[in-house]
Structure formats: C-alpha cells, structure tokens
Design a protein around this motif. Structure first.
Motif, mmCIF file in Angstrom:
data_model
loop_
_atom_site.group_PDB
_atom_site.id
_atom_site.type_symbol
_atom_site.label_atom_id
_atom_site.label_comp_id
_atom_site.label_asym_id
_atom_site.label_seq_id
_atom_site.Cartn_x
_atom_site.Cartn_y
_atom_site.Cartn_z
ATOM 1 N N PHE A 1 0.826 -1.209 0.000
ATOM 2 C CA PHE A 1 0.000 0.000 0.000
ATOM 3 C C PHE A 1 0.861 1.261 0.000
ATOM 4 O O PHE A 1 0.601 2.213 -0.756
ATOM 5 C CB PHE A 1 -0.919 0.004 1.227
ATOM 6 N N ARG A 2 1.882 1.295 0.841
ATOM 7 C CA ARG A 2 2.727 2.484 0.950
ATOM 8 C C ARG A 2 3.468 2.770 -0.347
ATOM 9 O O ARG A 2 3.570 3.925 -0.779
ATOM 10 C CB ARG A 2 3.714 2.308 2.097
ATOM 11 N N ASN A 3 3.977 1.732 -0.974
ATOM 12 C CA ASN A 3 4.723 1.938 -2.210
ATOM 13 C C ASN A 3 3.826 2.334 -3.364
ATOM 14 O O ASN A 3 4.214 3.123 -4.219
ATOM 15 C CB ASN A 3 5.532 0.688 -2.538
ATOM 16 N N VAL A 4 2.603 1.787 -3.385
ATOM 17 C CA VAL A 4 1.650 2.223 -4.406
ATOM 18 C C VAL A 4 1.334 3.704 -4.224
ATOM 19 O O VAL A 4 1.297 4.481 -5.192
ATOM 20 C CB VAL A 4 0.368 1.375 -4.351
ATOM 21 N N ALA A 5 1.098 4.104 -2.977
ATOM 22 C CA ALA A 5 0.772 5.509 -2.715
ATOM 23 C C ALA A 5 1.888 6.434 -3.196
ATOM 24 O O ALA A 5 1.624 7.551 -3.671
ATOM 25 C CB ALA A 5 0.519 5.711 -1.223
#
Length: 242
Positions: free
Chosen positions: A123-127
């Motif tokens: 999730f963090r890397n997608v964001a």
C-alpha cells in the motif's frame, strides 16, 4: 525450489494459468471508467496480461510489475504483449517510476504477500507512485471461517472414472493464512498445486490504506458495482490518494 510466497513461485503455474475460463470485460470496463481522461496505469502482478491487454486495447497506457519471469514470457507471446512495459520484481516494492493515475491489483493477489507487514509495504509503495487524486483498486475475497473444521478442510473439486481433483486446506487464525494443496490423481500420477494466502478483512485493508495516506472512496461486491453488504463474499475496493 522457491517458497510459497516467493514472487517467482508462480513460474510453476505460468503454462496453465490461462487454462481457466476468465472473462475480463467487467473488470476492464470498471478500470477504464476510472481513467476516462487518460493517464498512466500500473497493474501489480500483471501475470499473463489477462486484464492489461484488453485494457491497453481501450487506449489506456498500461505498465506492469510481476515477480514471475515465466508469467511475463506468456504475456510477451500474446499480440500486443511486447508493447506493455513490465518490471520484474516484488510488487510490495513497486520499483517503477510514477506518477500513475491508477494502480490496480486483482484476483486476490494482494493475499499472495506473506504477511501483514509486506501488505502494508505494498500500500505504501503504491501511494508513493500515484499522482494526487490517483486511485488504487483491489479485488479480494472475504474468508469464510465456517468452511473449516478444527482449522482444516478437505474437499473433492472434481471426480470422474479416470481422475479425482481434491483440495486440502489448513487455516492459521493467528497469521490469518490458509495453506492449500490442490491434488490431482489420474493416469499421469499425482500432481500437486500448492498455494498460501494471507487474507485480510476489509476493515484491515482500510487501515493499511490510511497508514499509506489513502482513503476508501468506493467499495462494491463485484465489478458490476453491486452493493456491498454482510452477505458479500468478495469486494472491489477503490482507495484514493488526496
């Protein structure tokens, strides 16, 4: 041999992945509707291109990431497959350059990541690679705990005079993980198809999104935007980056 949650583990399924009947149109309609003005789109775990290729045929600029080189080889062998940029790597690391208007992850594939920490990383890397106002779409099942008796399940999936397909499952409620062994007994011998999924509840996914700086904007039971409620066995969730 790679482990069950190694990104390259799915090399073993690349040659048979497209044998299952799959109609991508509802998924493609939904995703294309989120990028009517264009913009770059990223598919995590692009696989053999079952969604990416028809989406690209709509004029959407699709890129991909996948941990299985063999899956990507299958994509490359299809018409238009060599036109889609693909990075080989772990989707929790998302080693691509943004920004993207949309990222998506379908077929419960988020659950292939081994634990909660790696799912949060995803999730963090997608964001980080989404542009402001960009969206992250995921498709996930909701685990039915009533399927298990003492955290186990054995089922016959298909039976004929020449073969039997069975499924053996073990549930770990602490890790929220289900380990599968799908076994075929036939004249060829015994074929094993193992899989491990670390499932998440919708509320847990919403918290992961909040930790990554995104918020839930839509949730549906399926790609047709049918209402999500207590009877839903899966969901399509859309998270937005402010």
């Amino acid at each position: 041999m790679t482990g069950l949650n190694d990104p390259a583990f799915f090399d073993r399924y690349a040659n048979e992945y497209d044998e299952n009947d799959y109609e991508p149109t509802p998924t493609v309609d939904f995703l294309a509707g989120l990028v009517p003005e264009g913009g770059r789109v990223l598919e995590l775990a692009i696989g053999t291109g079952r969604v990416a290729l028809p989406l690209a045929a709509r004029g959407v600029s699709v890129e991909g990431i996948d941990g299985s080189p063999a899956m990507v080889e299958q994509l490359r062998a299809k018409p238009g497959g060599r036109d889609i940029p693909v990075t080989i790597g772990d989707m929790a690391d998302v080693s691509v350059d943004g920004p993207f208007r949309l990222a998506y992850l379908v077929f419960n594939t988020l659950f292939n990541l081994p634990d909660q920490a790696r799912q949060v990383d995803c999730f963090r890397n997608v964001a980080q690679v989404l542009e402001p106002g960009g969206r992250f779409v995921i498709e996930c099942f909701i685990q039915d705990l009533t399927e298990f008796d003492r955290h186990q399940r054995v089922a016959t999936r298909a039976l004929s005079e020449d073969a039997v397909n069975m499924e053996f499952l073990r549930h770990d409620p602490v890790e929220q993980a289900v380990t599968y062994q799908r076994v075929t007994f036939d004249e060829q011998g015994t074929t094993l198809r193992p899989l491990r999924l670390r499932y998440c509840w919708p509320s847990e996914l919403d918290l992961m999104a909040r930790l990554a700086g995104m918020r839930l904007s839509e949730r549906w039971t399926d790609w047709d935007r049918s209402t999500f409620d207590a009877s839903s066995r899966k969901h399509v969730s859309v998270y937005e980056k402010p």
